[in-house]
Write a protein that holds these residues in place. Structure first.
Motif, PDB file in Angstrom:
ATOM      1  N   UNK A 150      12.539 -13.923  29.445  1.00 38.63           N
ATOM      2  CA  UNK A 150      12.494 -13.151  28.368  1.00 38.63           C
ATOM      3  C   UNK A 150      12.765 -11.739  28.222  1.00 38.63           C
ATOM      4  N   UNK A 151      13.219 -11.021  27.364  1.00 38.08           N
ATOM      5  CA  UNK A 151      13.118  -9.557  27.090  1.00 38.08           C
ATOM      6  C   UNK A 151      13.349  -9.483  25.721  1.00 38.08           C
ATOM      7  N   UNK A 152      12.820  -8.205  25.349  1.00 37.79           N
ATOM      8  CA  UNK A 152      12.697  -7.738  23.986  1.00 37.79           C
ATOM      9  C   UNK A 152      13.237  -6.436  23.662  1.00 37.79           C
ATOM     10  N   UNK A 153      13.921  -6.180  22.325  1.00 40.02           N
ATOM     11  CA  UNK A 153      14.344  -4.897  21.909  1.00 40.02           C
ATOM     12  C   UNK A 153      13.449  -4.692  20.837  1.00 40.02           C
ATOM     13  N   UNK A 154      12.422  -3.680  21.032  1.00 40.36           N
ATOM     14  CA  UNK A 154      11.726  -3.458  20.069  1.00 40.36           C
ATOM     15  C   UNK A 154      12.357  -2.555  18.717  1.00 40.36           C
ATOM     16  N   UNK A 155      11.798  -2.706  17.631  1.00 38.27           N
ATOM     17  CA  UNK A 155      12.314  -2.003  16.462  1.00 38.27           C
ATOM     18  C   UNK A 155      12.331  -0.502  16.694  1.00 38.27           C
ATOM     19  N   UNK A 156      11.620   0.169  17.632  1.00 41.13           N
ATOM     20  CA  UNK A 156      11.989   1.753  17.914  1.00 41.13           C
ATOM     21  C   UNK A 156      12.835   1.740  18.793  1.00 41.13           C
ATOM     22  N   UNK A 157      13.504   0.919  19.614  1.00 42.18           N
ATOM     23  CA  UNK A 157      14.666   0.964  20.326  1.00 42.18           C
ATOM     24  C   UNK A 157      15.830   0.530  19.417  1.00 42.18           C
ATOM     25  N   UNK A 158      15.872  -0.358  18.895  1.00 40.13           N
ATOM     26  CA  UNK A 158      16.854  -0.714  17.639  1.00 40.13           C
ATOM     27  C   UNK A 158      17.148   0.726  17.095  1.00 40.13           C
ATOM     28  N   UNK A 159      16.281   1.229  16.252  1.00 39.46           N
ATOM     29  CA  UNK A 159      16.379   2.413  15.607  1.00 39.46           C
ATOM     30  C   UNK A 159      16.952   3.669  16.461  1.00 39.46           C
ATOM     31  N   UNK A 160      16.703   3.626  17.507  1.00 42.26           N
ATOM     32  CA  UNK A 160      17.002   4.665  18.508  1.00 42.26           C
ATOM     33  C   UNK A 160      18.441   4.507  18.959  1.00 42.26           C
ATOM     34  N   UNK A 161      19.014   3.330  19.378  1.00 45.19           N
ATOM     35  CA  UNK A 161      19.989   3.291  20.028  1.00 45.19           C
ATOM     36  C   UNK A 161      21.020   2.302  19.365  1.00 45.19           C
ATOM     37  N   UNK A 162      20.601   1.673  18.336  1.00 47.75           N
ATOM     38  CA  UNK A 162      21.360   0.604  17.374  1.00 47.75           C
ATOM     39  C   UNK A 162      21.233  -0.839  17.833  1.00 47.75           C
ATOM     40  N   UNK A 163      21.326  -1.548  16.958  1.00 44.94           N
ATOM     41  CA  UNK A 163      20.905  -2.898  17.347  1.00 44.94           C
ATOM     42  C   UNK A 163      21.818  -3.745  18.412  1.00 44.94           C
ATOM     43  N   UNK A 164      22.995  -3.335  18.459  1.00 42.08           N
ATOM     44  CA  UNK A 164      23.946  -3.932  19.442  1.00 42.08           C
ATOM     45  C   UNK A 164      23.542  -3.507  20.812  1.00 42.08           C
ATOM     46  N   UNK A 165      23.529  -2.115  20.844  1.00 44.08           N
ATOM     47  CA  UNK A 165      23.195  -1.717  22.116  1.00 44.08           C
ATOM     48  C   UNK A 165      21.785  -2.035  22.700  1.00 44.08           C
ATOM     49  N   UNK A 166      20.731  -2.146  21.832  1.00 41.96           N
ATOM     50  CA  UNK A 166      19.346  -2.589  22.129  1.00 41.96           C
ATOM     51  C   UNK A 166      19.732  -4.264  22.626  1.00 41.96           C
ATOM     52  N   UNK A 167      20.414  -4.846  21.826  1.00 47.11           N
ATOM     53  CA  UNK A 167      20.601  -6.310  22.182  1.00 47.11           C
ATOM     54  C   UNK A 167      20.967  -6.556  23.493  1.00 47.11           C
ATOM     55  N   UNK A 168      22.289  -5.792  23.918  1.00 51.65           N
ATOM     56  CA  UNK A 168      22.838  -5.851  25.159  1.00 51.65           C
ATOM     57  C   UNK A 168      21.673  -5.531  26.288  1.00 51.65           C
ATOM     58  N   UNK A 169      21.154  -4.377  25.964  1.00 54.57           N
ATOM     59  CA  UNK A 169      20.044  -4.189  26.796  1.00 54.57           C
ATOM     60  C   UNK A 169      18.972  -5.121  27.340  1.00 54.57           C
ATOM     61  N   UNK A 170      18.668  -5.668  26.028  1.00 55.75           N
ATOM     62  CA  UNK A 170      17.715  -6.972  26.366  1.00 55.75           C
ATOM     63  C   UNK A 170      18.151  -8.073  27.171  1.00 55.75           C
ATOM     64  N   UNK A 171      19.424  -8.292  26.806  1.00 54.29           N
ATOM     65  CA  UNK A 171      20.299  -9.381  27.562  1.00 54.29           C
ATOM     66  C   UNK A 171      20.370  -9.237  29.133  1.00 54.29           C
ATOM     67  N   UNK A 172      20.501  -7.895  29.434  1.00 44.95           N
ATOM     68  CA  UNK A 172      20.720  -7.304  30.756  1.00 44.95           C
ATOM     69  C   UNK A 172      19.238  -7.442  31.496  1.00 44.95           C
ATOM     70  N   UNK A 173      18.321  -7.152  30.900  1.00 46.53           N
ATOM     71  CA  UNK A 173      16.892  -7.139  31.383  1.00 46.53           C
ATOM     72  C   UNK A 173      16.479  -8.558  31.620  1.00 46.53           C
ATOM     73  N   UNK A 174      16.922  -9.640  30.610  1.00 47.21           N
ATOM     74  CA  UNK A 174      16.564 -10.764  30.755  1.00 47.21           C
ATOM     75  C   UNK A 174      17.154 -11.562  32.100  1.00 47.21           C
ATOM     76  N   UNK A 175      18.354 -11.424  32.264  1.00 45.54           N
ATOM     77  CA  UNK A 175      18.992 -11.931  33.358  1.00 45.54           C
ATOM     78  C   UNK A 175      18.561 -11.344  34.569  1.00 45.54           C
ATOM     79  N   UNK A 176      18.125 -10.046  34.835  1.00 43.69           N
ATOM     80  CA  UNK A 176      17.821  -9.524  35.891  1.00 43.69           C
ATOM     81  C   UNK A 176      16.384  -9.947  36.334  1.00 43.69           C
ATOM     82  N   UNK A 177      15.574 -10.380  35.242  1.00 38.19           N
ATOM     83  CA  UNK A 177      14.384 -10.954  35.617  1.00 38.19           C
ATOM     84  C   UNK A 177      14.369 -12.128  36.217  1.00 38.19           C
ATOM     85  N   UNK A 178      15.345 -12.894  35.954  1.00 36.65           N
ATOM     86  CA  UNK A 178      15.564 -14.249  36.451  1.00 36.65           C
ATOM     87  C   UNK A 178      15.618 -14.069  38.260  1.00 36.65           C
ATOM     88  N   UNK A 179      16.597 -12.960  38.294  1.00 32.98           N
ATOM     89  CA  UNK A 179      16.734 -12.509  39.978  1.00 32.98           C
ATOM     90  C   UNK A 179      17.532 -13.686  40.712  1.00 32.98           C
TER      91      UNK A 179
END
Length: 200
Positions: free
Chosen positions: A77-106
């Protein structure tokens, strides 16, 4: 009721990591992403037949399927917090969380992401699949895991902020939620970057 995946065709479904998000369109709370990897041919046939877009399943079915998925798959799992969403926009925050979740699987495996956008910063083949929850079993499984986790998180937040009824609306812009926002104002979990009066 069964979903769109036929166990008799299990060997034809690709062995990929599926990735999906929940909460992108909500007015408050985090976006939660799950990445899930399994071989569809190795999945119990009844589980494969039950997978579907989490929005097409009721809460009891999602709760039943989630531990079965976790028992049979690699997941992260990965999450995009309310703060991150407000800082970089919801699309960018979602894509960042997707990248982190996939990387965590390794895992060294192709990645299939629901939607139109491919997360940057991932190695290996990555492709976006519109309507992927009904086309790729691993994306369907990811949508279920992400939905179950986010709903639980929103229920915890609802106990702290009961006026908004998040245990029922999961932070989405229902009439009851919007009425509470007008009456109570915004909680610390509401996304300031969204046009909260009219929707995101």
């Amino acid at each position: 009721m069964t979903g769109p995946f036929d166990p008799a065709q299990a060997a034809r479904y690709p062995v990929v990591t599926g990735c999906d998000e929940v909460g992108r369109g909500a007015l408050c709370g985090p976006v939660i992403v799950a990445a899930v990897h399994f071989d569809p041919a190795a999945l119990p046939p009844d589980l494969l037949a039950s997978l579907d877009d989490s929005k097409r399943l009721d809460a009891a079915t999602r709760a039943r399927l989630a531990p079965q998925i976790r028992a049979c798959a690699a997941y992260a799992y990965a999450g995009a917090s309310r703060g991150l969403i407000d800082r970089i926009n919801v699309r960018a925050a979602t894509l960042d969380a997707m990248r982190r979740s996939v990387r965590r699987l390794g895992l060294d495996a192709p990645v299939a992401v629901d939607g139109r956008d491919v997360p940057p910063g991932l190695d290996g083949p990555v492709h976006a699949v519109i309507g992927g929850e009904r086309l790729v079993p691993q994306i369907a499984a990811a949508s279920i895991l992400a939905k179950v986790l986010r709903d639980r998180l929103m229920a915890v937040l609802a106990a702290r902020h009961p006026a908004y009824a998040w245990e029922r609306n999961a932070g989405y812009g229902t009439a009851l939620h919007r009425a509470a926002m007008r009456r109570q104002g915004l909680s610390p979990h509401h996304r300031r970057s969204f046009r909260l009066a009219d929707g995101p």
